[in-house]
Design a protein around this motif. Structure first.
Motif, PDB file in Angstrom:
ATOM      1  N   HIS A 159      -6.251   6.202  10.535  1.00  0.00           N
ATOM      2  CA  HIS A 159      -5.581   6.571   9.291  1.00  0.00           C
ATOM      3  C   HIS A 159      -5.702   5.493   8.216  1.00  0.00           C
ATOM      4  N   GLY A 160      -6.536   4.503   8.453  1.00  0.00           N
ATOM      5  CA  GLY A 160      -6.801   3.486   7.439  1.00  0.00           C
ATOM      6  C   GLY A 160      -5.682   2.501   7.210  1.00  0.00           C
ATOM      7  N   LEU A 161      -4.816   2.308   8.203  1.00  0.00           N
ATOM      8  CA  LEU A 161      -3.693   1.393   8.047  1.00  0.00           C
ATOM      9  C   LEU A 161      -3.980   0.008   8.622  1.00  0.00           C
ATOM     10  N   VAL A 162      -4.995  -0.098   9.469  1.00  0.00           N
ATOM     11  CA  VAL A 162      -5.474  -1.398   9.947  1.00  0.00           C
ATOM     12  C   VAL A 162      -6.986  -1.443   9.781  1.00  0.00           C
ATOM     13  N   GLU A 163      -7.528  -2.638   9.691  1.00  0.00           N
ATOM     14  CA  GLU A 163      -8.963  -2.802   9.478  1.00  0.00           C
ATOM     15  C   GLU A 163      -9.518  -3.890  10.386  1.00  0.00           C
ATOM     16  N   LEU A 164     -10.797  -3.762  10.693  1.00  0.00           N
ATOM     17  CA  LEU A 164     -11.472  -4.723  11.550  1.00  0.00           C
ATOM     18  C   LEU A 164     -11.777  -5.995  10.777  1.00  0.00           C
ATOM     19  N   VAL A 165     -11.407  -7.136  11.357  1.00  0.00           N
ATOM     20  CA  VAL A 165     -11.680  -8.435  10.734  1.00  0.00           C
ATOM     21  C   VAL A 165     -12.932  -9.059  11.346  1.00  0.00           C
ATOM     22  N   GLU A 166     -13.000  -9.028  12.670  1.00  0.00           N
ATOM     23  CA  GLU A 166     -14.170  -9.577  13.364  1.00  0.00           C
ATOM     24  C   GLU A 166     -14.211  -9.072  14.803  1.00  0.00           C
ATOM     25  N   GLU A 167     -15.365  -9.244  15.423  1.00  0.00           N
ATOM     26  CA  GLU A 167     -15.534  -8.929  16.836  1.00  0.00           C
ATOM     27  C   GLU A 167     -15.958 -10.193  17.561  1.00  0.00           C
ATOM     28  N   ARG A 168     -15.282 -10.490  18.687  1.00  0.00           N
ATOM     29  CA  ARG A 168     -15.569 -11.683  19.463  1.00  0.00           C
ATOM     30  C   ARG A 168     -16.119 -11.277  20.821  1.00  0.00           C
TER      31      ARG A 168
ATOM     32  N   ASN B 214      -3.851  -0.638  22.453  1.00  0.00           N
ATOM     33  CA  ASN B 214      -5.137  -0.132  21.961  1.00  0.00           C
ATOM     34  C   ASN B 214      -5.028   1.311  21.480  1.00  0.00           C
ATOM     35  N   TYR B 215      -4.254   2.104  22.185  1.00  0.00           N
ATOM     36  CA  TYR B 215      -4.053   3.509  21.804  1.00  0.00           C
ATOM     37  C   TYR B 215      -3.439   3.593  20.407  1.00  0.00           C
ATOM     38  N   HIS B 216      -2.391   2.789  20.174  1.00  0.00           N
ATOM     39  CA  HIS B 216      -1.729   2.793  18.872  1.00  0.00           C
ATOM     40  C   HIS B 216      -2.637   2.209  17.792  1.00  0.00           C
ATOM     41  N   LEU B 217      -3.399   1.193  18.117  1.00  0.00           N
ATOM     42  CA  LEU B 217      -4.310   0.586  17.150  1.00  0.00           C
ATOM     43  C   LEU B 217      -5.371   1.587  16.685  1.00  0.00           C
ATOM     44  N   LYS B 218      -5.865   2.378  17.601  1.00  0.00           N
ATOM     45  CA  LYS B 218      -6.875   3.383  17.242  1.00  0.00           C
ATOM     46  C   LYS B 218      -6.298   4.413  16.280  1.00  0.00           C
ATOM     47  N   ALA B 219      -5.047   4.800  16.527  1.00  0.00           N
ATOM     48  CA  ALA B 219      -4.402   5.772  15.641  1.00  0.00           C
ATOM     49  C   ALA B 219      -4.203   5.182  14.249  1.00  0.00           C
ATOM     50  N   LEU B 220      -3.761   3.938  14.184  1.00  0.00           N
ATOM     51  CA  LEU B 220      -3.555   3.273  12.895  1.00  0.00           C
ATOM     52  C   LEU B 220      -4.874   3.052  12.162  1.00  0.00           C
ATOM     53  N   GLU B 221      -5.914   2.706  12.915  1.00  0.00           N
ATOM     54  CA  GLU B 221      -7.225   2.483  12.305  1.00  0.00           C
ATOM     55  C   GLU B 221      -7.807   3.800  11.795  1.00  0.00           C
TER      56      GLU B 221
ATOM     57  N   PRO C 212      -0.091  12.694   4.600  1.00  0.00           N
ATOM     58  CA  PRO C 212       1.015  13.023   5.511  1.00  0.00           C
ATOM     59  C   PRO C 212       0.795  12.523   6.941  1.00  0.00           C
ATOM     60  N   ALA C 213      -0.444  12.644   7.435  1.00  0.00           N
ATOM     61  CA  ALA C 213      -0.732  12.203   8.804  1.00  0.00           C
ATOM     62  C   ALA C 213      -0.592  10.686   8.921  1.00  0.00           C
ATOM     63  N   ALA C 214      -1.033   9.955   7.898  1.00  0.00           N
ATOM     64  CA  ALA C 214      -0.904   8.501   7.904  1.00  0.00           C
ATOM     65  C   ALA C 214       0.559   8.095   7.838  1.00  0.00           C
ATOM     66  N   ALA C 215       1.334   8.835   7.043  1.00  0.00           N
ATOM     67  CA  ALA C 215       2.767   8.558   6.947  1.00  0.00           C
ATOM     68  C   ALA C 215       3.440   8.752   8.296  1.00  0.00           C
ATOM     69  N   GLU C 216       3.089   9.840   8.973  1.00  0.00           N
ATOM     70  CA  GLU C 216       3.662  10.115  10.298  1.00  0.00           C
ATOM     71  C   GLU C 216       3.299   9.018  11.281  1.00  0.00           C
ATOM     72  N   ALA C 217       2.048   8.569  11.225  1.00  0.00           N
ATOM     73  CA  ALA C 217       1.593   7.518  12.136  1.00  0.00           C
ATOM     74  C   ALA C 217       2.336   6.210  11.894  1.00  0.00           C
ATOM     75  N   SER C 218       2.598   5.899  10.637  1.00  0.00           N
ATOM     76  CA  SER C 218       3.240   4.627  10.298  1.00  0.00           C
ATOM     77  C   SER C 218       4.716   4.599  10.654  1.00  0.00           C
ATOM     78  N   LEU C 219       5.339   5.777  10.774  1.00  0.00           N
ATOM     79  CA  LEU C 219       6.774   5.843  11.033  1.00  0.00           C
ATOM     80  C   LEU C 219       7.132   5.690  12.512  1.00  0.00           C
TER      81      LEU C 219
ATOM     82  N   GLU D  28       0.852  -1.189   0.000  1.00  0.00           N
ATOM     83  CA  GLU D  28       0.000   0.000   0.000  1.00  0.00           C
ATOM     84  C   GLU D  28       0.887   1.239   0.000  1.00  0.00           C
ATOM     85  N   VAL D  29       0.596   2.159  -0.889  1.00  0.00           N
ATOM     86  CA  VAL D  29       1.359   3.407  -0.966  1.00  0.00           C
ATOM     87  C   VAL D  29       0.632   4.473  -0.148  1.00  0.00           C
ATOM     88  N   ILE D  30       1.292   4.990   0.859  1.00  0.00           N
ATOM     89  CA  ILE D  30       0.700   5.984   1.757  1.00  0.00           C
ATOM     90  C   ILE D  30       0.929   7.379   1.200  1.00  0.00           C
TER      91      ILE D  30
END
Length: 216
Positions: free
Chosen positions: A58-67, A49-56, A10-17, A5-7
Motif C-alpha cells: 500500500h506504499g506506506l513503507v519503502e525499501l532502503v537497501e538489501e543486505r 514480514n507478513y505485516h511489512l508486505k501489506a504495508l509495502e 481506503p485500503a491503505a487507510a485500513e492497513a495503517s489502522l 503523508e495524507v492517506i
C-alpha cells in the motif's frame, strides 16, 4: 521521507489502522529489517514480514537497501513518512461536503472546511514532492480568552470585516489574471472553543459549586 503523508486510498487507510502495523510504522521512522523489528515489537519475524508486505503493498513503507548475509538477503525498510493522516477522501461516499452547510456559525461547516483542507493539502503536498518544489502555505494558530459571548461575537464581526478588506485589497478574480499566471489560493479562518484541560475542568467545577452554594 515526508514529514506527514495524507492517506487517501481506503485500503491503505485500513492497513495503517491495524494496531500492529501502526506500531511497525512508528518504529520504521528509522530503517530496520524484519529481524530488528521482531525484537522491538515482540513478534516472530515471519509475522512481522507478513505485516511489512501489506504495508509495502500500500506504499506506506519503502525499501532502503538489501543486505546479503550468507544465503539470505535481508531487506531494510523504512516508513514513507514520519507521521500519517487519513484523508476524508478515504471515506469519499460519506465525507462531509462544505456545500451542504451555509451557516458560518455552524460547527458542522467548520468540520467540513477542515475536512476539505486535509484533502486538498494532501494532494498539494504530494504534487509538490513529485515536482520537488516548496509548497507555499501560511497558517496562524493561537488562543484568545473572551469574557463573554457578546465579546466573542464582536471579535468575530471585526475579524470578518478585516479579512473582507484584505481580500478586496489583494484579490484579482479576473480571468485575465489567471491566464497571465496568477494562482488562486484558499483562505479559511476558524474560531472555536479550546478543549478543556483537566485543570480547567476542575476550576470550572469549583466555580459551579461556589455558584450553587451562593444560590442556596
Amino acid at each position: 521521507m515526508l514529514d506527514i503523508e495524507v492517506i487517501e486510498d481506503p485500503a491503505a487507510a485500513e492497513a495503517s489502522l491495524d494496531p500492529i502495523r501502526t506500531r511497525i510504522l512508528q518504529e520504521l521512522v528509522d530503517p530496520a529489517s524484519a529481524t530488528q523489528l521482531a525484537a522491538k515489537v515482540g513478534l516472530p519475524r515471519q509475522k512481522v514480514n507478513y505485516h511489512l508486505k501489506a504495508l509495502e503493498r500500500h506504499g506506506l513503507v519503502e525499501l532502503v537497501e538489501e543486505r546479503r548475509k550468507g544465503n539470505v538477503t535481508e531487506r531494510v525498510l523504512r516508513a514513507t513518512a514520519a507521521s500519517y493522516l487519513i484523508s476524508p477522501a478515504a471515506l469519499a461516499s460519506v465525507a462531509p461536503d462544505p456545500r451542504r452547510f451555509s451557516d458560518r456559525f455552524s460547527a458542522f461547516w467548520l468540520l467540513s472546511l477542515a475536512s476539505r483542507t486535509v484533502q486538498e493539502m494532501g494532494k498539494l503536498i504530494a504534487g509538490a514532492a513529485v515536482a520537488r518544489k516548496k509548497l507555499a502555505s501560511f497558517a496562524i494558530d493561537g488562543e484568545i480568552t473572551f469574557r463573554s459571548a457578546a465579546e466573542r461575537a464582536a471579535f468575530a464581526e471585526e475579524l470578518g470585516v478585516a479579512v473582507t478588506q484584505l481580500v478586496d485589497k489583494y484579490h484579482d478574480g479576473g480571468a485575465a489574471a489567471v491566464a497571465s499566471g496568477a494562482r488562486k489560493h484558499r483562505l479559511v479562518v476558524v474560531l472555536h472553543p479550546a478543549l478543556k484541560t483537566p485543570v480547567m475542568e476542575q476550576a470550572s467545577s469549583e466555580q459551579s459549586a461556589e455558584k450553587d452554594q451562593s444560590n442556596d
